[in-house]
Design a protein around this motif. Structure first.
Motif, PDB file in Angstrom:
ATOM      1  N   SER A 194       0.837  -1.199   0.000  1.00 41.26           N
ATOM      2  CA  SER A 194       0.000   0.000   0.000  1.00 41.26           C
ATOM      3  C   SER A 194       0.872   1.250   0.000  1.00 41.26           C
ATOM      4  CB  SER A 194      -0.893   0.034   1.249  1.00 41.26           C
ATOM      5  OG  SER A 194      -1.621  -1.162   1.407  1.00 41.26           O
ATOM      6  N   SER A 195       0.496   2.243  -0.806  1.00 36.90           N
ATOM      7  CA  SER A 195       1.175   3.540  -0.801  1.00 36.90           C
ATOM      8  C   SER A 195       0.235   4.625  -1.307  1.00 36.90           C
ATOM      9  CB  SER A 195       2.407   3.552  -1.720  1.00 36.90           C
ATOM     10  OG  SER A 195       3.521   2.953  -1.154  1.00 36.90           O
ATOM     11  N   LYS A 196       0.404   5.833  -0.793  1.00 35.81           N
ATOM     12  CA  LYS A 196      -0.185   6.998  -1.440  1.00 35.81           C
ATOM     13  C   LYS A 196       0.667   7.321  -2.666  1.00 35.81           C
ATOM     14  CE  LYS A 196      -2.092   9.017   2.768  1.00 35.81           C
ATOM     15  NZ  LYS A 196      -3.483   8.697   2.447  1.00 35.81           N
ATOM     16  N   THR A 197       0.029   7.815  -3.704  1.00 33.63           N
ATOM     17  CA  THR A 197       0.754   8.139  -4.936  1.00 33.63           C
ATOM     18  C   THR A 197       0.645   9.638  -5.221  1.00 33.63           C
ATOM     19  OG1 THR A 197      -1.181   7.697  -6.323  1.00 33.63           O
ATOM     20  CG2 THR A 197       0.296   5.853  -5.880  1.00 33.63           C
ATOM     21  N   TYR A 201      -4.474   9.367  -2.145  1.00 29.51           N
ATOM     22  CA  TYR A 201      -5.038   8.317  -1.299  1.00 29.51           C
ATOM     23  C   TYR A 201      -4.267   7.022  -1.536  1.00 29.51           C
ATOM     24  CZ  TYR A 201      -7.491   7.330  -5.711  1.00 29.51           C
ATOM     25  OH  TYR A 201      -7.789   7.075  -7.026  1.00 29.51           O
ATOM     26  N   ASP A 202      -4.446   6.075  -0.633  1.00 30.24           N
ATOM     27  CA  ASP A 202      -3.719   4.809  -0.705  1.00 30.24           C
ATOM     28  C   ASP A 202      -4.236   3.941  -1.841  1.00 30.24           C
ATOM     29  OD1 ASP A 202      -1.899   4.833   1.660  1.00 30.24           O
ATOM     30  OD2 ASP A 202      -3.800   5.147   2.702  1.00 30.24           O
ATOM     31  N   ARG A 203      -3.311   3.459  -2.644  1.00 30.93           N
ATOM     32  CA  ARG A 203      -3.580   2.458  -3.657  1.00 30.93           C
ATOM     33  C   ARG A 203      -2.713   1.232  -3.353  1.00 30.93           C
ATOM     34  NH1 ARG A 203      -3.526   7.526  -6.172  1.00 30.93           N
ATOM     35  NH2 ARG A 203      -5.098   7.896  -7.795  1.00 30.93           N
ATOM     36  N   ILE A 204      -3.073   0.102  -3.938  1.00 32.68           N
ATOM     37  CA  ILE A 204      -2.202  -1.070  -3.880  1.00 32.68           C
ATOM     38  C   ILE A 204      -1.300  -1.027  -5.096  1.00 32.68           C
ATOM     39  CG2 ILE A 204      -2.066  -3.576  -3.663  1.00 32.68           C
ATOM     40  CD1 ILE A 204      -3.491  -2.176  -1.339  1.00 32.68           C
ATOM     41  N   MET A 205       0.004  -1.069  -4.834  1.00 35.91           N
ATOM     42  CA  MET A 205       1.017  -0.995  -5.875  1.00 35.91           C
ATOM     43  C   MET A 205       1.665  -2.368  -6.061  1.00 35.91           C
ATOM     44  SD  MET A 205       0.537   2.211  -6.272  1.00 35.91           S
ATOM     45  CE  MET A 205       1.826   2.641  -7.464  1.00 35.91           C
ATOM     46  N   TRP A 206       2.464  -2.509  -7.143  1.00 33.40           N
ATOM     47  CA  TRP A 206       3.142  -3.789  -7.348  1.00 33.40           C
ATOM     48  C   TRP A 206       4.492  -3.588  -8.027  1.00 33.40           C
ATOM     49  CZ3 TRP A 206       4.664  -6.344 -11.876  1.00 33.40           C
ATOM     50  CH2 TRP A 206       4.251  -5.761 -13.084  1.00 33.40           C
ATOM     51  N   GLY A 207       5.342  -4.588  -7.849  1.00 34.24           N
ATOM     52  CA  GLY A 207       6.621  -4.678  -8.531  1.00 34.24           C
ATOM     53  C   GLY A 207       7.028  -6.142  -8.553  1.00 34.24           C
ATOM     54  N   GLY A 221       6.391  -1.901 -10.928  1.00 32.15           N
ATOM     55  CA  GLY A 221       5.264  -2.177 -11.805  1.00 32.15           C
ATOM     56  C   GLY A 221       4.288  -1.026 -11.938  1.00 32.15           C
ATOM     57  N   GLY A 222       3.786  -0.526 -10.812  1.00 29.01           N
ATOM     58  CA  GLY A 222       2.796   0.548 -10.842  1.00 29.01           C
ATOM     59  C   GLY A 222       1.597   0.206  -9.994  1.00 29.01           C
ATOM     60  N   VAL A 223       0.432   0.653 -10.435  1.00 29.15           N
ATOM     61  CA  VAL A 223      -0.797   0.492  -9.655  1.00 29.15           C
ATOM     62  C   VAL A 223      -1.396  -0.893  -9.888  1.00 29.15           C
ATOM     63  CG1 VAL A 223      -3.130   1.350  -9.287  1.00 29.15           C
ATOM     64  CG2 VAL A 223      -1.267   2.966  -9.701  1.00 29.15           C
ATOM     65  N   PHE A 224      -1.759  -1.553  -8.812  1.00 28.02           N
ATOM     66  CA  PHE A 224      -2.415  -2.855  -8.853  1.00 28.02           C
ATOM     67  C   PHE A 224      -3.912  -2.724  -8.573  1.00 28.02           C
ATOM     68  CE2 PHE A 224      -2.774  -7.196  -6.539  1.00 28.02           C
ATOM     69  CZ  PHE A 224      -3.219  -7.820  -7.685  1.00 28.02           C
ATOM     70  N   ILE A 225      -4.288  -1.975  -7.526  1.00 30.20           N
ATOM     71  CA  ILE A 225      -5.698  -1.738  -7.194  1.00 30.20           C
ATOM     72  C   ILE A 225      -5.900  -0.243  -7.005  1.00 30.20           C
ATOM     73  CG2 ILE A 225      -7.598  -2.173  -5.595  1.00 30.20           C
ATOM     74  CD1 ILE A 225      -6.239  -4.749  -4.761  1.00 30.20           C
ATOM     75  N   ASP A 226      -6.830   0.318  -7.744  1.00 29.65           N
ATOM     76  CA  ASP A 226      -7.228   1.713  -7.572  1.00 29.65           C
ATOM     77  C   ASP A 226      -8.750   1.749  -7.524  1.00 29.65           C
ATOM     78  OD1 ASP A 226      -7.758   4.396  -7.563  1.00 29.65           O
ATOM     79  OD2 ASP A 226      -6.424   4.896  -9.235  1.00 29.65           O
ATOM     80  N   ALA A 227      -9.294   1.882  -6.318  1.00 33.89           N
ATOM     81  CA  ALA A 227     -10.742   1.890  -6.133  1.00 33.89           C
ATOM     82  C   ALA A 227     -11.320   3.299  -6.174  1.00 33.89           C
ATOM     83  CB  ALA A 227     -11.093   1.234  -4.797  1.00 33.89           C
ATOM     84  N   GLY A 228     -10.469   4.301  -6.398  1.00 36.49           N
ATOM     85  CA  GLY A 228     -10.931   5.677  -6.375  1.00 36.49           C
ATOM     86  C   GLY A 228     -10.942   6.271  -4.981  1.00 36.49           C
ATOM     87  N   HIS A 229     -10.552   5.481  -4.004  1.00 37.76           N
ATOM     88  CA  HIS A 229     -10.423   5.920  -2.617  1.00 37.76           C
ATOM     89  C   HIS A 229      -9.454   4.952  -1.931  1.00 37.76           C
ATOM     90  CE1 HIS A 229     -14.052   3.236  -2.770  1.00 37.76           C
ATOM     91  NE2 HIS A 229     -13.313   2.596  -1.870  1.00 37.76           N
ATOM     92  N   ALA A 230      -9.161   5.170  -0.680  1.00 39.39           N
ATOM     93  CA  ALA A 230      -8.090   4.442  -0.002  1.00 39.39           C
ATOM     94  C   ALA A 230      -8.371   2.951   0.121  1.00 39.39           C
ATOM     95  CB  ALA A 230      -7.862   5.029   1.385  1.00 39.39           C
ATOM     96  N   THR A 231      -7.404   2.143  -0.320  1.00 36.62           N
ATOM     97  CA  THR A 231      -7.422   0.693  -0.113  1.00 36.62           C
ATOM     98  C   THR A 231      -6.039   0.275   0.383  1.00 36.62           C
ATOM     99  OG1 THR A 231      -6.885   0.381  -2.461  1.00 36.62           O
ATOM    100  CG2 THR A 231      -9.198   0.153  -1.817  1.00 36.62           C
ATOM    101  N   ILE A 232      -6.004  -0.684   1.316  1.00 38.15           N
ATOM    102  CA  ILE A 232      -4.748  -1.100   1.928  1.00 38.15           C
ATOM    103  C   ILE A 232      -4.774  -2.613   2.167  1.00 38.15           C
ATOM    104  CG2 ILE A 232      -4.419   1.131   3.088  1.00 38.15           C
ATOM    105  CD1 ILE A 232      -5.380  -0.197   5.690  1.00 38.15           C
TER     106      ILE A 232
END
Length: 367
Positions: A178-181, A195-201, A214-225
């Motif tokens: 999880s990270s803010k971008t 807001y927090d998104r799930i990122m990947w590498g 990698g970049g963004v894995f999950i972007d729900a439009g609001h915070a996810t962790i």
């Protein structure tokens, strides 16, 4: 050239027996954001006892000197076990108190993972750092704190014919956290709408030398962790990937979704919802947002799948269970379940019988 056969991940070792739980402890007045190990009572994943006489693996000297949200993962090709953790110490009376607030931590603390490894689970390497924000061109993505890491092994991550470039293997861990971008121009991380998104590498050995952002894995439009993942084999031999994630948006709670896509980490993959508001009845007021830090693991002796959910702020893990993830999870309400209070946000790994016996014999000397 033969293709690499996929099997559900994580895979238990040969001769599986017993489970190892890695976690940290809720202790607002202490220095408990370190890596603790619990061992199952024999082959029973519902009864846990602290090992190493209740003491953590020696603390990391790196970064904030802590290792919260720890996770265990095994490299299928070598058997080497890695522990990966968040570089964050919340309870630090010696720190600059003006920065002891969640906003400061989440925006600016560290994009490093704290990494250790072991080939026998008793003797552990000195820790090192992995910067998950580092892009292939050498620049860093503008991320806030990188926290709650996990990784899933992908045996054919690299394309056929590239083995010589990757130490003779096509396999890699897909790492997610999880990270803010922030925009590249926002080096102060000042955007109030972040807001927090799930990122990947991806990495083959959790070093900066092999890491690929990698970049963004999950972007729900609001915070996810706090994403956790598990794979199961379908009757036709296909692999289905499940993930549980904490939604911190307008309707908070843990949800599970699934995909049959082989390259599940790629953008545009279709994920189908399975269940929402998981574990809410473990909270005192039935609030779906009162649980976080989910951890998937599968029994290696029957069809049970567990999801431990962290009841906040201070209760710790409570168990969910199912024999069919496509039908969702139910509460494990058993008088026999035992876990020490305040055990929180970690992960469970299956052991071999030899590993279980070795850990029992080395109790008090692990590190």
């Amino acid at each position: 050239m033969a293709t690499t056969k996929r099997v559900p991940q994580p895979q238990p070792p040969a001769d599986p027996y017993g489970y190892l739980l890695v976690h940290f402890i809720e202790d607002p007045d202490g220095y408990a954001e370190r890596i603790y190990l619990d061992l199952s009572d024999g082959d029973n994943p519902e009864v846990w006892h602290a090992i190493n006489v209740g003491k953590p693996i020696p603390a990391s000297p790196l970064g904030t000197t802590c290792g919260s949200d720890p996770w265990l993962t095994r490299k299928a090709e070598t058997g080497r076990v890695y522990v990966i953790a968040t570089d964050l110490r919340v309870c630090d009376p010696n720190a600059d108190q003006s920065k002891q607030i969640w906003t400061e931590w989440s925006h600016n603390v560290s994009t490093n993972r704290i990494i250790g490894h072991s080939d026998d689970l008793v003797h552990w390497s000195e820790p090192h750092e992995l910067n998950v924000a580092r892009r292939p061109d050498g620049t860093d993505a503008q991320l806030g704190m990188a926290w709650a890491p996990e990784a899933l092994w992908v045996p054919d991550y690299y394309p056929e014919g590239s083995e010589a470039e990757h130490n003779g293997s096509r396999g890699a861990f897909v790492l997610y956290w999880s990270s803010k971008t922030f925009a590249d121009s926002d080096t102060e991380h000042a955007d109030p709408n972040s807001y927090d998104r799930i990122m990947w590498g991806a990495t083959s050995d959790f070093t900066n030398d092999t890491y690929e952002y990698g970049g963004v894995f999950i972007d729900a439009g609001h915070a996810t962790i706090d994403t956790t993942m598990l794979q199961r084999e379908l009757p036709d031999g296909a692999i289905r990937t499940y993930r549980a994630t904490k939604d911190n948006g307008p309707h908070p709670g843990i949800w599970v979704d699934r995909t049959d896509a082989p390259c599940w980490w790629e953008p545009g993959v279709l994920w189908t919802p399975v269940q929402y508001e998981i574990g809410k009845d473990w909270t005192e007021n039935g609030a779906p947002g009162g649980v976080e830090g989910p951890a998937f693991f599968a029994s290696h002796s029957d069809d049970r799948v567990y999801l431990y959910v962290d009841v906040i702020p201070s209760i710790g893990y409570r168990p969910m269970v199912t024999t069919d993830l496509d039908k969702g999870l139910d509460y494990l309400r058993s008088d026999g379940f035992y876990m020490a209070p305040h055990t929180k946000h970690g992960g469970v790994m299956s052991l071999s019988h030899a590993e279980y016996d070795r850990l029992r014999a080395a109790d008090g000397t692990i590190g």
